[in-house]
Design an enzyme around this catalytic site. Structure first.
Site, PDB file in Angstrom:
ATOM      1  N   ASN A 125      14.250 -54.985 -51.251  1.00  0.00           N
ATOM      2  CA  ASN A 125      15.707 -55.006 -51.126  1.00  0.00           C
ATOM      3  C   ASN A 125      16.282 -56.235 -51.827  1.00  0.00           C
ATOM      4  OD1 ASN A 125      18.388 -55.717 -49.874  1.00  0.00           O
ATOM      5  ND2 ASN A 125      18.042 -53.775 -48.836  1.00  0.00           N
ATOM      6  N   CYS A 140      17.877 -51.978 -43.818  1.00  0.00           N
ATOM      7  CA  CYS A 140      17.267 -50.657 -44.038  1.00  0.00           C
ATOM      8  C   CYS A 140      17.696 -49.664 -42.971  1.00  0.00           C
ATOM      9  CB  CYS A 140      15.759 -50.688 -44.162  1.00  0.00           C
ATOM     10  SG  CYS A 140      15.157 -49.221 -45.059  1.00  0.00           S
ATOM     11  N   LEU A 141      18.907 -49.204 -43.136  1.00  0.00           N
ATOM     12  CA  LEU A 141      19.511 -48.230 -42.229  1.00  0.00           C
ATOM     13  C   LEU A 141      18.659 -46.981 -42.080  1.00  0.00           C
ATOM     14  CD1 LEU A 141      23.195 -47.187 -42.060  1.00  0.00           C
ATOM     15  CD2 LEU A 141      21.537 -45.464 -42.756  1.00  0.00           C
ATOM     16  N   VAL A 142      18.159 -46.440 -43.194  1.00  0.00           N
ATOM     17  CA  VAL A 142      17.456 -45.160 -43.126  1.00  0.00           C
ATOM     18  C   VAL A 142      16.106 -45.298 -42.443  1.00  0.00           C
ATOM     19  CG1 VAL A 142      16.287 -45.274 -45.380  1.00  0.00           C
ATOM     20  CG2 VAL A 142      16.954 -43.048 -44.422  1.00  0.00           C
ATOM     21  N   TYR A 193      19.614 -41.580 -51.079  1.00  0.00           N
ATOM     22  CA  TYR A 193      18.362 -40.988 -50.612  1.00  0.00           C
ATOM     23  C   TYR A 193      18.130 -39.590 -51.166  1.00  0.00           C
ATOM     24  CZ  TYR A 193      19.645 -44.473 -47.066  1.00  0.00           C
ATOM     25  OH  TYR A 193      20.063 -45.607 -46.430  1.00  0.00           O
ATOM     26  N   ASN A 227      13.103 -47.848 -54.508  1.00  0.00           N
ATOM     27  CA  ASN A 227      14.076 -48.743 -53.889  1.00  0.00           C
ATOM     28  C   ASN A 227      14.629 -49.782 -54.855  1.00  0.00           C
ATOM     29  OD1 ASN A 227      15.462 -49.061 -51.392  1.00  0.00           O
ATOM     30  ND2 ASN A 227      14.363 -50.967 -51.024  1.00  0.00           N
ATOM     31  N   CYS A 282      23.774 -47.240 -47.107  1.00  0.00           N
ATOM     32  CA  CYS A 282      22.484 -47.859 -47.406  1.00  0.00           C
ATOM     33  C   CYS A 282      22.752 -49.305 -47.812  1.00  0.00           C
ATOM     34  CB  CYS A 282      21.790 -47.124 -48.552  1.00  0.00           C
ATOM     35  SG  CYS A 282      20.318 -47.928 -49.211  1.00  0.00           S
ATOM     36  N   VAL A 283      22.038 -50.272 -47.196  1.00  0.00           N
ATOM     37  CA  VAL A 283      22.291 -51.665 -47.554  1.00  0.00           C
ATOM     38  C   VAL A 283      21.673 -52.059 -48.890  1.00  0.00           C
ATOM     39  CG1 VAL A 283      22.643 -52.539 -45.225  1.00  0.00           C
ATOM     40  CG2 VAL A 283      20.320 -52.402 -46.144  1.00  0.00           C
ATOM     41  N   GLN A 284      20.903 -51.153 -49.498  1.00  0.00           N
ATOM     42  CA  GLN A 284      20.322 -51.457 -50.809  1.00  0.00           C
ATOM     43  C   GLN A 284      21.198 -50.962 -51.954  1.00  0.00           C
ATOM     44  OE1 GLN A 284      18.329 -53.326 -52.267  1.00  0.00           O
ATOM     45  NE2 GLN A 284      16.621 -52.393 -53.341  1.00  0.00           N
TER      46      GLN A 284
END
Length: 248
Positions: free
Chosen positions: A14, A80-82, A137, A167, A198-200
């Protein structure tokens, strides 16, 4: 002047969590120089956004929290929400409790937030219950996010999957493209738009412009995480030009 120490647990690949959150809080420092923010990160290995690697990364959270405990942070945020949402409805509570226990075992008293829980809190803070989302995603993981949100009482009226499994490639996506991607969504029933679920996936430069264009609140996993960090620090959750959730 007060320094606030923020611990972050981030996937090893990330790049965006450590870019967008500091950028928002640096902007806040410009209008409130009495409060400064210092960042400390611990990494959990993950290169590809697959169910297997997400589970493996979750298993490293307690180790990462133990490392952060030595820095005595004022708040800890796990990204990493997912990775959390893919484990099933309500898992953010389990993840936050596990990290909290690891911190307490080392004598650290910091509150813990997750980007997954923060997104739900951000949506609730806006007083909305119908959202559209954009994710980087693959479609099955986006569906897991949709199911997670809906299990929490948030209706996802439309979603867009950009289907980028690597990622690092997600971090290289141009946030300006989100201003085009939002046209692919049906926003007729949406009360808010999650421009990056998504934080990425970078989105910060487009949050305010898209909100100004569509006339409904626009947020992201990163802006919601920043909102919760500021709340836990006892500070007004305000950042200029970062959407209605953080509006001064």
């Amino acid at each position: 002047m007060t320094d606030h120490h923020i611990g972050m647990i981030v996937p090893s690949s990330n790049l965006t969590m450590e870019t967008e959150l500091p950028r928002m809080l640096r902007a806040r420092e410009e209008v409130d120089p009495a409060n400064r923010f210092v960042f400390h990160s611990a990494r959990a290995r993950m290169q590809h956004v697959t169910p297997e690697q997400l589970r493996a990364m979750n298993a490293q959270a307690e180790r990462a929290a133990t490392e952060l405990a030595d820095a005595r942070p004022d708040v800890v945020a796990t990204a990493c929400l997912v990775a959390i949402m893919a484990q099933g409805p309500g898992y953010h509570c389990t993840a936050e409790d596990s990290i909290t226990a690891a911190l307490r075992a080392e004598g650290a008293q910091a509150p813990v937030i997750s980007s997954a829980g923060a997104l739900l809190d951000g949506i609730a803070a806006l007083g909305v219950s119908r959202v559209a989302i954009i994710t980087p995603y693959m479609k099955p993981l986006t569906q897991a996010v949709v199911e997670y949100l809906e299990a929490a009482g948030v209706e996802v009226v439309d979603s867009l999957s950009l289907e980028v499994p690597d990622n690092l490639a997600v971090a290289r996506l141009d946030p300006a493209d989100l201003r085009k991607h939002r046209h692919e969504l049906d926003l007729s029933r949406a009360e808010a738009l999650v421009l990056s679920c998504c934080v990425q996936m970078p989105s910060l430069p487009s949050i305010q412009p898209v909100e100004d264009e569509i006339g409904i609140p626009v947020l992201s996993a990163a802006t919601a995480t920043t909102y919760r960090i500021l709340q836990e620090l006892g500070l007004p959750p305000e950042v200029p030009n970062a959407g209605r959730l953080l509006a001064p």
